[in-house]
Write a protein that holds these residues in place. Structure first.
Motif, PDB file in Angstrom:
ATOM      1  N   ALA A 267      56.535  43.460  11.107  1.00 47.85           N
ATOM      2  CA  ALA A 267      56.326  44.373  12.230  1.00 47.85           C
ATOM      3  C   ALA A 267      55.036  45.169  12.046  1.00 47.85           C
ATOM      4  CB  ALA A 267      57.518  45.316  12.370  1.00 47.85           C
ATOM      5  N   ILE A 268      54.811  45.660  10.821  1.00 46.16           N
ATOM      6  CA  ILE A 268      53.596  46.436  10.552  1.00 46.16           C
ATOM      7  C   ILE A 268      52.358  45.554  10.664  1.00 46.16           C
ATOM      8  CG2 ILE A 268      52.343  47.727   8.776  1.00 46.16           C
ATOM      9  CD1 ILE A 268      55.086  48.649   7.721  1.00 46.16           C
ATOM     10  N   CYS A 269      52.413  44.391  10.016  1.00 48.33           N
ATOM     11  CA  CYS A 269      51.254  43.484  10.045  1.00 48.33           C
ATOM     12  C   CYS A 269      50.984  42.966  11.456  1.00 48.33           C
ATOM     13  CB  CYS A 269      51.473  42.317   9.087  1.00 48.33           C
ATOM     14  SG  CYS A 269      51.413  42.774   7.342  1.00 48.33           S
ATOM     15  N   GLY A 270      52.056  42.697  12.200  1.00 46.43           N
ATOM     16  CA  GLY A 270      51.873  42.239  13.572  1.00 46.43           C
ATOM     17  C   GLY A 270      51.222  43.282  14.447  1.00 46.43           C
ATOM     18  N   ALA A 271      51.620  44.562  14.245  1.00 44.69           N
ATOM     19  CA  ALA A 271      51.003  45.642  15.015  1.00 44.69           C
ATOM     20  C   ALA A 271      49.514  45.763  14.688  1.00 44.69           C
ATOM     21  CB  ALA A 271      51.721  46.954  14.722  1.00 44.69           C
ATOM     22  N   LEU A 272      49.173  45.633  13.402  1.00 41.57           N
ATOM     23  CA  LEU A 272      47.763  45.689  13.002  1.00 41.57           C
ATOM     24  C   LEU A 272      46.979  44.510  13.574  1.00 41.57           C
ATOM     25  CD1 LEU A 272      48.140  46.796   9.256  1.00 41.57           C
ATOM     26  CD2 LEU A 272      47.262  48.162  11.169  1.00 41.57           C
ATOM     27  N   PHE A 273      47.593  43.326  13.574  1.00 39.34           N
ATOM     28  CA  PHE A 273      46.940  42.136  14.136  1.00 39.34           C
ATOM     29  C   PHE A 273      46.639  42.361  15.618  1.00 39.34           C
ATOM     30  CE2 PHE A 273      45.876  37.893  15.117  1.00 39.34           C
ATOM     31  CZ  PHE A 273      45.808  37.145  13.957  1.00 39.34           C
ATOM     32  N   LEU A 274      47.618  42.882  16.339  1.00 38.46           N
ATOM     33  CA  LEU A 274      47.427  43.146  17.766  1.00 38.46           C
ATOM     34  C   LEU A 274      46.360  44.213  17.996  1.00 38.46           C
ATOM     35  CD1 LEU A 274      51.061  43.043  19.178  1.00 38.46           C
ATOM     36  CD2 LEU A 274      49.131  41.659  19.926  1.00 38.46           C
ATOM     37  N   LEU A 275      46.336  45.234  17.145  1.00 40.58           N
ATOM     38  CA  LEU A 275      45.330  46.291  17.276  1.00 40.58           C
ATOM     39  C   LEU A 275      43.925  45.722  17.104  1.00 40.58           C
ATOM     40  CD1 LEU A 275      44.562  49.286  17.520  1.00 40.58           C
ATOM     41  CD2 LEU A 275      44.894  49.487  15.037  1.00 40.58           C
ATOM     42  N   LEU A 276      43.739  44.887  16.091  1.00 40.98           N
ATOM     43  CA  LEU A 276      42.427  44.288  15.843  1.00 40.98           C
ATOM     44  C   LEU A 276      42.044  43.322  16.976  1.00 40.98           C
ATOM     45  CD1 LEU A 276      42.671  43.591  12.004  1.00 40.98           C
ATOM     46  CD2 LEU A 276      41.263  45.316  13.143  1.00 40.98           C
ATOM     47  N   ALA A 277      43.028  42.599  17.505  1.00 46.01           N
ATOM     48  CA  ALA A 277      42.753  41.691  18.624  1.00 46.01           C
ATOM     49  C   ALA A 277      42.358  42.476  19.872  1.00 46.01           C
ATOM     50  CB  ALA A 277      43.978  40.834  18.909  1.00 46.01           C
ATOM     51  N   ARG A 278      43.003  43.608  20.078  1.00 47.01           N
ATOM     52  CA  ARG A 278      42.656  44.451  21.238  1.00 47.01           C
ATOM     53  C   ARG A 278      41.262  45.052  21.066  1.00 47.01           C
ATOM     54  NH1 ARG A 278      43.577  49.847  22.934  1.00 47.01           N
ATOM     55  NH2 ARG A 278      43.946  50.004  25.203  1.00 47.01           N
ATOM     56  N   GLN A 279      40.955  45.497  19.857  1.00 43.89           N
ATOM     57  CA  GLN A 279      39.618  46.020  19.597  1.00 43.89           C
ATOM     58  C   GLN A 279      38.560  44.957  19.857  1.00 43.89           C
ATOM     59  OE1 GLN A 279      39.716  47.487  15.578  1.00 43.89           O
ATOM     60  NE2 GLN A 279      40.650  49.457  16.149  1.00 43.89           N
ATOM     61  N   LEU A 280      38.846  43.712  19.437  1.00 44.81           N
ATOM     62  CA  LEU A 280      37.911  42.617  19.680  1.00 44.81           C
ATOM     63  C   LEU A 280      37.754  42.364  21.170  1.00 44.81           C
ATOM     64  CD1 LEU A 280      36.180  40.215  18.815  1.00 44.81           C
ATOM     65  CD2 LEU A 280      38.274  38.884  18.539  1.00 44.81           C
TER      66      LEU A 280
END
Length: 354
Positions: A267-280
């Protein structure tokens, strides 16, 4: 740049390269063992072995240590064969791209003929050993994976469609299924969940790399999504696949073959992945850092997920520890073997060998 123009350019380059390489490097001189090792794409091989080991550990049946070792070596050889045959076929575009120009065949250290023989030998060896050591199902899956990667992805999709990575990612997602099949002789829901995770992870991982290598791919005539659809469309697709990946990564916990700790980590890693994808997705075209951050994190993401699963099952908490041969407990040997695989995989810093 459309598909026809790419195909035309690629055909001309391939013909020129074939003439020059076959005449100049029909039999390469001054090769070393390291050149042949490089052909097997060792980092990708490590990833295949690591994820296959998770499939083995997730299975409700345990192979004895010797059979486990034989299965892992066969899967490693199969992954190596796919890498060698990929470099054999792609030698023409490898010579054009700056990222791959120093590979053994473009440098003339190994001839294409030598690479072809090595790839065919490794592939045949891997399939036969896995069949003899485990079962026909696992061997057939390994053979299918090699053929899919070489024929469907390398020879067809990579140069023909923007969806090359999406469809071709199935080959890289199969090792956990092969590992499970090696232990059980069939395919279950659990390895298919692991397959889905890697399958959905592959597009955002490679597209993040391709965003900063678009000129390289365009020069080689490879229709990667950033080349044919542009940055905006690519970052949108990355965001969509990242969301699907975050959801799919919870399946091992939801299906009950991973513990609550895994669920929290994912859950934590997935949230970070989504955050980085949104930033991109919101970054400007000149910003290369956002794509690089996501690419690097994607490697960390996959390693953490599969390491958590490996530790879960290595401890025996979420699957029975029974031998497929005579009922003896082999958990301690298996766990030690897994621990070594985690340490080895931790040293792998880049899986970007397409």
């Amino acid at each position: 740049m459309n598909a026809k123009s790419i195909a035309g350019q690629l055909g001309e380059r391939r013909a020129r390269f074939a003439l020059s390489s076959d005449s100049a490097h029909g039999r390469a001189d001054h090769w070393s063992v390291s050149d042949f090792v490089a052909l097997t794409k060792p980092r990708v091989m490590m990833l295949a072995v690591f994820t296959a080991l998770v499939g083995l550990s997730s299975a409700p049946v345990r192979l004895d240590p010797l059979t486990t070792l034989a299965a892992v070596l066969a899967i490693a050889a199969g992954a190596g064969a796919a890498g060698v045959l990929n470099m054999w076929y792609d030698a023409d575009i490898d010579a054009i791209m700056s990222r791959t120009a120093m590979r053994p065949i473009p440098r003339g250290k190994v001839s294409r003929f030598e690479a072809l023989i090595l790839g065919l030998f490794l592939g045949g060896f891997a399939v036969v050993v896995l069949a003899l050591a485990t079962n026909f199902t696992a061997a057939a899956l390994l053979a299918s994976t090699i053929l899919f990667y070489v024929v469907v992805y390398t020879a067809w999709l990579k140069r023909a469609t923007r969806q090359n990575i999406v469809i071709g990612g199935a080959a890289g997602a199969l090792p956990p299924v092969i590992g499970w099949a090696a232990a059980t002789g069939d395919v279950g829901l659990e390895p298919l969940a692991l397959f889905l995770i890697i399958f959905l992870w592959t597009p955002p991982h490679f597209w993040a790399l391709a965003l900063n290598r678009a000129d390289d791919y365009a020069r080689a005539g490879v229709p990667m999504l950033p080349v044919v659809a542009g940055r905006a469309a690519t970052t949108r697709q990355i965001l969509i696949y990242s969301g699907l990946l975050a959801l799919a990564s919870e399946l091992p916990w939801a299906l009950g073959f991973a513990g609550a700790i895994y669920g929290v980590i994912v859950a934590i890693c997935g949230a970070l992945f989504l955050l980085l994808a949104r930033q991109l997705n919101r970054s400007i075209e000149a910003d290369r850092r956002a794509a690089h951050r996501l690419f690097v994190f994607s490697i960390f993401y996959l390693f953490v997920l599969f390491a958590a699963l490996l530790i879960d099952h290595g401890s025996g908490s979420f699957s029975p520890m029974r031998s497929s041969h005579d009922g003896r407990t082999v958990g301690s040997v298996h766990a030690e073997f897994q621990s070594g695989a985690v340490r080895s995989a931790c040293c792998t810093v880049n899986f970007s060998e397409v």
